[in-house]
Structures are given as C-alpha cells and as structure tokens.
Design a protein around this motif. Sequence first.
Motif, mmCIF file in Angstrom:
data_model
loop_
_atom_site.group_PDB
_atom_site.id
_atom_site.type_symbol
_atom_site.label_atom_id
_atom_site.label_comp_id
_atom_site.label_asym_id
_atom_site.label_seq_id
_atom_site.Cartn_x
_atom_site.Cartn_y
_atom_site.Cartn_z
ATOM 1 N N GLY A 41 -33.246 2.240 42.525
ATOM 2 C CA GLY A 41 -34.234 1.762 43.345
ATOM 3 C C GLY A 41 -33.854 1.320 44.486
ATOM 4 N N PRO A 42 -34.796 0.916 45.580
ATOM 5 C CA PRO A 42 -34.398 0.392 46.856
ATOM 6 C C PRO A 42 -34.058 -1.027 46.560
ATOM 7 N N ASN A 43 -34.475 -1.840 45.702
ATOM 8 C CA ASN A 43 -34.199 -3.200 45.476
ATOM 9 C C ASN A 43 -33.561 -3.273 44.125
ATOM 10 N N LEU A 44 -32.926 -4.587 44.124
ATOM 11 C CA LEU A 44 -32.209 -4.835 42.889
ATOM 12 C C LEU A 44 -33.027 -5.971 42.146
ATOM 13 N N ASP A 45 -33.672 -5.831 41.169
ATOM 14 C CA ASP A 45 -34.451 -6.919 40.367
ATOM 15 C C ASP A 45 -33.232 -7.663 39.555
ATOM 16 N N GLY A 46 -33.502 -9.137 39.440
ATOM 17 C CA GLY A 46 -32.661 -10.113 38.940
ATOM 18 C C GLY A 46 -31.991 -9.542 37.466
ATOM 19 N N TRP A 47 -32.935 -8.786 36.588
ATOM 20 C CA TRP A 47 -32.333 -8.384 35.450
ATOM 21 C C TRP A 47 -31.447 -7.171 35.851
ATOM 22 N N GLU A 48 -31.233 -6.393 36.963
ATOM 23 C CA GLU A 48 -30.599 -5.306 37.076
ATOM 24 C C GLU A 48 -29.313 -5.571 37.713
ATOM 25 N N VAL A 49 -29.096 -6.693 37.952
ATOM 26 C CA VAL A 49 -28.062 -7.025 38.803
ATOM 27 C C VAL A 49 -26.589 -6.933 37.827
ATOM 28 N N PRO A 50 -26.574 -7.275 36.633
ATOM 29 C CA PRO A 50 -25.351 -7.217 35.693
ATOM 30 C C PRO A 50 -25.127 -5.787 35.369
ATOM 31 N N LEU A 51 -26.332 -4.952 35.498
ATOM 32 C CA LEU A 51 -26.154 -3.210 35.272
ATOM 33 C C LEU A 51 -25.468 -2.728 36.466
ATOM 34 N N ALA A 52 -26.001 -3.182 37.486
ATOM 35 C CA ALA A 52 -25.534 -2.680 39.016
ATOM 36 C C ALA A 52 -24.245 -2.883 39.178
ATOM 37 N N LEU A 53 -23.688 -4.455 38.641
ATOM 38 C CA LEU A 53 -22.268 -4.689 38.774
ATOM 39 C C LEU A 53 -21.533 -3.741 37.746
ATOM 40 N N PHE A 54 -22.009 -3.554 36.504
ATOM 41 C CA PHE A 54 -21.149 -2.757 36.042
ATOM 42 C C PHE A 54 -20.982 -1.200 36.295
ATOM 43 N N HIS A 55 -22.224 -1.079 36.809
ATOM 44 C CA HIS A 55 -22.259 0.564 37.354
ATOM 45 C C HIS A 55 -21.256 0.696 38.585
ATOM 46 N N GLY A 56 -21.280 -0.599 39.444
ATOM 47 C CA GLY A 56 -20.498 -0.277 40.630
ATOM 48 C C GLY A 56 -18.984 -0.316 40.360
ATOM 49 N N ARG A 57 -18.549 -0.918 39.341
ATOM 50 C CA ARG A 57 -17.212 -0.902 38.921
ATOM 51 C C ARG A 57 -16.829 0.427 38.392
ATOM 52 N N GLN A 58 -17.862 0.872 37.521
ATOM 53 C CA GLN A 58 -17.637 2.212 37.009
ATOM 54 C C GLN A 58 -17.400 3.340 38.055
ATOM 55 N N PHE A 59 -18.279 3.308 39.050
ATOM 56 C CA PHE A 59 -17.922 4.247 40.297
ATOM 57 C C PHE A 59 -16.649 4.062 40.999
ATOM 58 N N MET A 60 -16.378 2.730 41.053
ATOM 59 C CA MET A 60 -14.932 2.490 41.710
ATOM 60 C C MET A 60 -13.685 2.772 40.985
ATOM 61 N N ASP A 61 -14.039 2.701 39.346
ATOM 62 C CA ASP A 61 -12.964 3.166 38.628
ATOM 63 C C ASP A 61 -12.845 4.618 38.736
ATOM 64 N N GLU A 62 -14.006 5.513 38.715
ATOM 65 C CA GLU A 62 -13.873 6.967 38.626
ATOM 66 C C GLU A 62 -13.131 7.102 40.239
ATOM 67 N N VAL A 63 -13.486 6.604 41.215
ATOM 68 C CA VAL A 63 -12.606 6.906 42.456
ATOM 69 C C VAL A 63 -11.171 6.799 42.157
ATOM 70 N N GLU A 64 -10.817 5.502 41.625
ATOM 71 C CA GLU A 64 -9.418 5.389 41.439
ATOM 72 C C GLU A 64 -8.677 6.235 40.587
ATOM 73 N N ASP A 65 -9.491 6.403 39.694
ATOM 74 C CA ASP A 65 -8.899 7.594 38.716
ATOM 75 C C ASP A 65 -8.599 8.875 39.284
ATOM 76 N N TYR A 66 -9.351 9.275 39.986
ATOM 77 C CA TYR A 66 -9.318 10.751 40.910
ATOM 78 C C TYR A 66 -7.974 10.637 41.578
ATOM 79 N N TRP A 67 -7.999 9.511 42.428
ATOM 80 C CA TRP A 67 -6.679 9.616 43.241
ATOM 81 C C TRP A 67 -5.385 9.113 42.661
#
Length: 497
Positions: free
Chosen positions: A81-107
């Motif tokens: 959603g448009p704002n990160l709630d406190g409890w979502e921060v660890p999940l967002a961090l994990f997802h952000g790193r997963q996103f970056m890992d997918e980009v890294e793997d592609y290239w």
Amino acid sequence: MAIEVNPVWRGSPQHRLVTIGDSLTHGFQSGAIFNTDLSYPAIIAHELGWGESFRYPSYNGHGGLPLNIELLLRDLKDRFGPNLDGWEVPLALFHGRQFMDEVEDYWERGPGTVVPQLTSINHNLAVYGWDLRDVLDKTAKTCLQDIGVPRDDWLSQVTQDNGDRAALRVLPSAAADQSLTLLDAAARLGDERDSDPQHGIETLIVFLGANNALQAVTQLKVVWSDTGYDDLHGKRPYTVWTPAHFRAELGAVANRVRQIKARHVIWCTVPHVTIAPVARGVATKTGLGSRYFPYYTRPWISDREFNPRQDPHITGQQAEDVDLAIDLYNAAIVDEVERARRAGADWYLMDTAGLMDRLASRRYIEDPLARPPWWQPYPLPAQLQALLPEPNSRFLASNGNQRTDGGLFSLDGVHPTTIGYGIVAQELITVMRRAGVEFRQADGSVRADPVTVDFSRLIRRDTLINNPPGNLTSGLDILGWADQTLDLLRRTLCFRT
C-alpha cells in the motif's frame, strides 16, 4: 562565438545523428538504464524523421541496469500500500532484497548475460558512469576482462560489474571489433560515406565530463584527482577532477573527435552537479545573495533531523569549489570549440550548464538576490507549463494520487525524467537548426521552423509525470527508508565502487 564558418556540403551523410556520452546521453533514469527509446538522442532522431533508422542498445530485463527505483517502489506499493506500517517494515525489507536478488540473477546468471552480437554500430554511443578516460580507453575487450565471477551475496544484492555489462550492449562486441573504443566506433561510422564524399555523419553530439565531478554529490564525498587520474584503474578513488587534469583529458578526447568525419559537431557543457536534487541544501543559504547552503545532504533528511556529525554531507564550501571547477571544465570545452571553428570546423556549443542553472529552483528561481546578471528563467514549453503543478527541479513528490512537486528529475535525483530529456533534446535541436540541419516529416518533406519536440508524446510516455508511484509521499519517506535499509543510492549511482 562570433567566429564564422562557411563550409560547402555535397550530398547527404549516411548517418544523420551520432552521440558520444555518459548516462545523460545513454538515457539513464531512476537508477537504471531501460527506456533507451526515450533518451534525448532518440527524441532528436524521432523529430528528424529518422527514428526508425537510429540504432541504440536495449535493456529490457527486470527494469534495466543496475536497479530501477521506480519499478521497485511500484512493486512495494502493490504489496504494502501507499504507507508502510511498523509491522510491515521487516516484510518490506525482505521483499525489497528479494526484488533486488531477482534483478541480480537476471543480469549475472540469467538471460541478461547473453550479449547481442551487433552487426552494425550503434548511433547512440553512450555508457552510464563513464568519464573522459573511459571513452578514450575502454573497449568490449576490457569490459569482458573486468567482469568478475558473480558472487550471490544476499547482503549486497546489486548486479556486479553492471556498468561493464551495460557497455557490452553499446560497444561493438563482435570478435573482430572488441578492441574499438566509443571514439573508434564513431570514427567507423564517419568513414561510411555514401553520397557525401567527406562525411559519414551529419551531426555528432559529444556530451562528456559530468562523471569527472558527479561522484561528489552521489557519494557526498570530495576527493580531488591526483596521480593515476588518467588510468582506468588508478582514477577510481577520485570523485572530482582538478581543472588541469580535466583539460588534459578533454584535449585528448577533442583530438580524437577531430578525426571523426562529421559535418557538424556539437559539444555540451557540464552541468553544475549541485543543481541536481540528489544533494539537498540544508537550512538557509550562507549569506545574502549566496548560491550555496551550509551543508548538502540527502533530500529525505529534513533540516530538523540533519546532524552533520552523523549524516552524509558535503559542506557549502566544498559545493562551491566543485562548481568552480566545473566552470573551468566548461571554459576548456569552450576553448576547444573556439579553436576548431578558427580552423574551419563546423563545431558548436550547447550550454547545458546554463540551461540547468536557468531551471534551478532553490538556487535562483526562489532567490532573486542570488541570480547572476545573465540569468533569466527558462521558459518551459507550453505543454509543460499546462501541467499542474508546473514541473521544476525539486525532488519528485506525490500525494499518493498525483505529482505535487518536481518533475524534471527522476527518482535517483540526478537524471532527467522523460520530459526533462525532452528539454535537452529541444535545445540541441535549436543548435542543429542553426547549423542548417534539416528536420523532416515522416513522408520525407522538410519541416518548417520552429522545429519543436512533441512534448505531448513525451508526457504520455512519462510515467513519473502522469502516474507517479503512490507511495512516493511529499515527505520522501519511502525513498529514505529504501536508501537506509537497501543502500539504494550507492548501489544505483556510485558506478565506480
């Protein structure tokens, strides 16, 4: 420059437009190279009526190289959603790193490792992160040698050697041509003469030098060049070239450009790097009529929160020193153009530094006392003036539904949005028309003056203007979080580290 040149041309050069440059010519935007069909050279080629023939590299996988900040923010918005709630921060961090890992793997390990074997030389010969020495010495062969064995490091998920990987899609990479530099490649195009017996290129644009100072604001660190500045590996620690070192490097590039068979050559000056909103001036300026703030830090660090003892920054004096060096860089560029015109070459100057200064919101537009005598506000094209709010040079902001500020710079705070690239294209078109270059309609008929960029087309394509990420709030909280937790700017803008 009041130096008249009256050349006589015969026939039509085979290649109507060739460009040599760095990220600003490559088409870099929001931390990645991806929309290369909307780089300023591609925009000019479209207006020339030569868009179908203009050759440029493509980076279609996972949002481009090294990391598309816009795509990452949209992905986080869809999931949290448009704002990160406190409890979502660890999940967002994990997802952000997963996103970056997918980009890294592609290239690094996936389809992105397959380098196209180009059968023709690109017309857009630009690579993000490259400075004057890179253009002189780097080749596909050296890039292949510098690409190391990929390390799948979960804590440092950014495509390794991404600049070299990007360059392989620009440089001639066929086995027989792997030792060509960008300047060599342009010279090959110049030698491909058809009906014009002297020139294979009609207009050559050279836009180089920004990366000889840009790292001062992307790294927020000023390290002046010293021994080894003219060596591909020895130069890596430096973030700003001394004017003497810049002039020496520029002279070497200009000597090579003189050998390229182009009718018209346009050199662009280096923009003042402190105009870009990636480094925000803190508090009030250092004095009445001053151009500078006491400190420059990241745009999401507020004046109230800024602490010079712990937050990354450069001082106002350092910012002024870097800008003064850039002024001397540009004086060197002017000298090269003037020397060439006196020798009879049809060389021109496009003052990109002056253009960006005329668009500088906090430095000049909002502070009349700081304006130099020559300064006048840049009149935006009517289509951009009609946008609400009118685009400016502040960092892009949104209220969750629409843009509320900025619009000329993309989400990395350094590179233009699509409409920003359109403004650069428009100014270069004006110089090209002064040189007598004909712009044509799709049917081949000559366009009447004034030749203007189709900004309505660019606005439709500019997603940051017509549909900014919904989580990009006016407080820039999500970008600040991403930079702190994912080390976003260093991974996308510190190309030499």
